[in-house]
Design a protein around this motif. Structure first.
Motif, short mmCIF file in Angstrom:
data_model
loop_
_atom_site.label_atom_id
_atom_site.label_comp_id
_atom_site.label_asym_id
_atom_site.label_seq_id
_atom_site.Cartn_x
_atom_site.Cartn_y
_atom_site.Cartn_z
N ARG A 16 0.84 -1.21 0.00
CA ARG A 16 0.00 0.00 0.00
C ARG A 16 0.87 1.26 0.00
NH1 ARG A 16 -3.13 -3.18 3.95
NH2 ARG A 16 -5.09 -3.84 2.95
N LEU A 17 1.97 1.23 0.78
CA LEU A 17 2.87 2.38 0.81
C LEU A 17 3.52 2.60 -0.55
CD1 LEU A 17 4.61 1.92 4.28
CD2 LEU A 17 3.16 3.83 3.56
N CYS A 18 3.91 1.52 -1.20
CA CYS A 18 4.52 1.65 -2.53
C CYS A 18 3.54 2.28 -3.51
CB CYS A 18 4.97 0.28 -3.05
SG CYS A 18 6.47 -0.35 -2.28
N TYR A 19 2.32 1.76 -3.52
CA TYR A 19 1.32 2.34 -4.41
C TYR A 19 1.03 3.79 -4.03
CZ TYR A 19 -0.07 -1.78 -7.10
OH TYR A 19 -0.10 -2.83 -7.99
N THR A 133 -5.83 -10.85 0.36
CA THR A 133 -6.24 -9.46 0.20
C THR A 133 -6.38 -9.16 -1.28
OG1 THR A 133 -5.04 -8.83 2.19
CG2 THR A 133 -5.62 -7.07 0.67
N SER A 134 -7.48 -8.51 -1.68
CA SER A 134 -7.71 -8.25 -3.09
C SER A 134 -6.71 -7.24 -3.63
CB SER A 134 -9.13 -7.74 -3.32
OG SER A 134 -9.29 -6.44 -2.80
N TYR A 135 -6.46 -7.33 -4.91
CA TYR A 135 -5.59 -6.37 -5.59
C TYR A 135 -6.13 -4.96 -5.42
CZ TYR A 135 -3.74 -3.65 -9.46
OH TYR A 135 -3.19 -2.65 -10.22
N GLY A 136 -7.45 -4.79 -5.62
CA GLY A 136 -8.05 -3.47 -5.54
C GLY A 136 -7.89 -2.83 -4.18
N ALA A 137 -7.90 -3.64 -3.10
CA ALA A 137 -7.76 -3.10 -1.75
C ALA A 137 -6.40 -2.46 -1.55
CB ALA A 137 -7.97 -4.20 -0.72
N MET A 138 -5.39 -2.90 -2.30
CA MET A 138 -4.07 -2.29 -2.22
C MET A 138 -3.93 -1.16 -3.24
SD MET A 138 -1.68 -5.69 -1.58
CE MET A 138 -2.51 -6.72 -2.81
N ARG A 139 -4.43 -1.37 -4.45
CA ARG A 139 -4.27 -0.38 -5.53
C ARG A 139 -5.04 0.90 -5.25
NH1 ARG A 139 -4.78 3.12 -8.60
NH2 ARG A 139 -4.48 3.15 -10.86
N LEU A 175 10.66 8.02 -1.85
CA LEU A 175 9.84 7.38 -0.82
C LEU A 175 9.28 6.05 -1.31
CD1 LEU A 175 8.06 10.57 0.55
CD2 LEU A 175 9.61 9.07 1.83
N THR A 176 9.00 5.95 -2.60
CA THR A 176 8.60 4.66 -3.17
C THR A 176 9.74 3.66 -3.06
OG1 THR A 176 7.23 5.85 -4.78
CG2 THR A 176 7.61 3.51 -5.19
N MET A 177 10.95 4.12 -3.35
CA MET A 177 12.12 3.25 -3.23
C MET A 177 12.29 2.75 -1.81
SD MET A 177 16.14 4.21 -3.80
CE MET A 177 16.15 5.10 -2.24
N LEU A 178 12.17 3.64 -0.83
CA LEU A 178 12.29 3.23 0.57
C LEU A 178 11.20 2.23 0.95
CD1 LEU A 178 13.16 6.65 2.24
CD2 LEU A 178 14.71 4.75 1.74
N SER A 179 9.99 2.45 0.47
CA SER A 179 8.88 1.54 0.79
C SER A 179 9.08 0.17 0.16
CB SER A 179 7.56 2.15 0.30
OG SER A 179 7.30 3.39 0.92
N SER A 180 9.74 0.14 -1.00
CA SER A 180 9.94 -1.14 -1.69
C SER A 180 10.87 -2.08 -0.94
CB SER A 180 10.48 -0.90 -3.11
OG SER A 180 11.83 -0.44 -3.06
N TRP A 181 11.65 -1.55 0.00
CA TRP A 181 12.56 -2.42 0.76
C TRP A 181 11.80 -3.41 1.63
CZ3 TRP A 181 16.49 1.84 2.74
CH2 TRP A 181 17.21 2.30 1.62
#
Length: 408
Positions: A16-19, A133-139, A175-181
């Motif tokens: 969720r953070l990455c998205y 967890t559904s894809y949509g719930a994260m996207r 911030l996306t990069m940091l979340s991807s870790w």
């Protein structure tokens, strides 16, 4: 028990953070870029080339990065490196004072960020399979972030566009990069020889017709999206209005994406695609033939029926026309032909005509292209019906629809 539950939720939270940060980056950059290029003093064709660079990356480079990640199983490391490179490209763009310098910066940016959507989707699908967890719930968190980014930056910049949006874009990429870790390791995938699959896809007449239609539709779409910031300014709008208009468009998309499964079951992907193209025709017609500021905000509310319905219908229809064995190849070709080559055509064509016709003129042309696509789609409905693979289950169609193109 509590510790296990928290651990199980952790990949979903990171996803969720990455998205969130990725689509915040898209919302910070996309609506304001063409207007910024115009205020740099660039010509229309130069703006068209710059806006087309991301599509060039999608068409040519994204498959290469994806294949490299699959072959060496370095998805997380490569994703982090590409996001870092994208942030560097953004900072170089903020310092660019001429077209050659801007072109180099945007080329680096496009080369790095073009595969990010597919990388994130791969993680999301795997996390969805593991956790339930559904894809949509994260996207959906990405869509919310996009709305907040466009609205807040539009209001912060006020009347004039400034470099602030570029710095915010770079920060969101980092911030996306940091979340991807925090993302889990992707399982390794076998590398398949793709040329035989491409030949089999091209042997399916209905699928080829469908791909050609999406090329024309995407070219008209790109003409609209690439120059919307300049359009708003030309009809008397402000940067604040541009941010609000972009936010309203993203809000209208949320119920369409959330209810995509029901829409596909009730209407079918062919009818849903026709609704999307008809909506785009109306939207472009209003922009081109009723170019007034008080129309813009209202017509933005049909964006959900435009892009949301287009996204869901095309990925589902490509899946059904190709069948199970060629589903991945069909999705790759759909992205390359529509959001890759189609978007390149729209951006370059619009840029070449921008100085002569203005945005109102090129929007009229795009409306004509979309109307022609609607007529061709109507004539092709029977062929598409015959070619549609009936053995695709609703679950498979939903899985195919869970592969967005990177737009919010």
């Amino acid at each position: 028990m509590v510790q296990r539950h928290t651990s199980a939720l952790r990949p979903q939270v990171w996803m969720r953070l990455c998205y969130w940060w990725w689509f915040a980056a898209i919302g910070a950059f996309t609506p304001f870029a063409s207007l910024y290029y115009r205020e740099m003093g660039l010509e229309g064709i130069q703006i068209g080339v710059l806006t087309a660079m991301s599509s060039v990356g999608t068409a040519f480079l994204a498959p290469v990065w994806g294949a490299m990640a699959d072959k060496y199983a370095v998805h997380k490391g490569l994703l982090g490196g590409l996001l870092l490179g994208g942030a560097l490209g953004a900072l170089l763009l903020a310092r660019a004072g001429s077209f050659p310098h801007a072109l180099l910066a945007v080329a680096l940016l496009a080369a790095c960020v073009s595969p990010v959507p597919s990388f994130l989707d791969s993680y999301a699908v795997q996390i969805s399979e593991r956790s339930g967890t559904s894809y949509g719930a994260m996207r959906v968190w990405g869509s919310i972030a996009y709305i907040l980014a466009t609205w807040s930056l539009g209001h912060l910049m006020g009347v004039e566009v400034s470099r602030l949006f570029i710095y915010c874009y770079a920060a969101c990429l980092l911030l996306t990069m940091l979340s991807s870790w925090g993302l889990p390791r992707l399982r390794e995938h076998a590398v398949h020889a793709m040329w035989s699959s491409f030949k089999r896809v091209l042997s399916k007449r209905a699928l080829v017709v469908f791909l050609l239609l999406t090329y024309v539709i995407a070219a008209a779409m790109s003409t609209m999206y690439s120059f919307f910031g300049i359009y708003v300014r030309e009809i008397g709008g402000t940067t604040t209005m541009l941010g609000t208009a972009s936010s309203l468009a993203a809000i209208s998309e949320l119920p369409i994406i959330a209810g995509s499964g029901l829409l596909v079951r009730v209407l079918g992907p062919r009818r849903l695609l026709m609704i999307a193209v008809a909506s785009y025709t109306v939207r472009l017609g209003v922009y081109g033939f009723l170019p007034y500021t008080h129309w813009v905000l209202g017509i933005q509310l049909i964006h959900g029926l435009c892009f949301g319905a287009y996204l869901v219908s095309t990925v589902t229809l490509a899946h059904r026309l190709a069948g199970r064995e060629l589903a991945a190849t069909a999705q790759a070709m759909l992205a390359s032909i529509s959001m890759g080559f189609g978007s390149i055509t729209g951006s370059v064509m619009g840029g070449a005509l921008l100085d002569a016709l203005g945005t109102v003129g090129i929007y009229k042309l795009a409306a004509g292209m979309m109307l022609a696509a609607l007529a061709a789609l109507t004539l092709s409905m029977h062929l598409l019906e015959e070619g549609e693979e009936t053995q695709a289950t609703p679950a498979e169609a939903s899985e195919a629809a869970a592969s967005p193109t990177g737009q919010p």
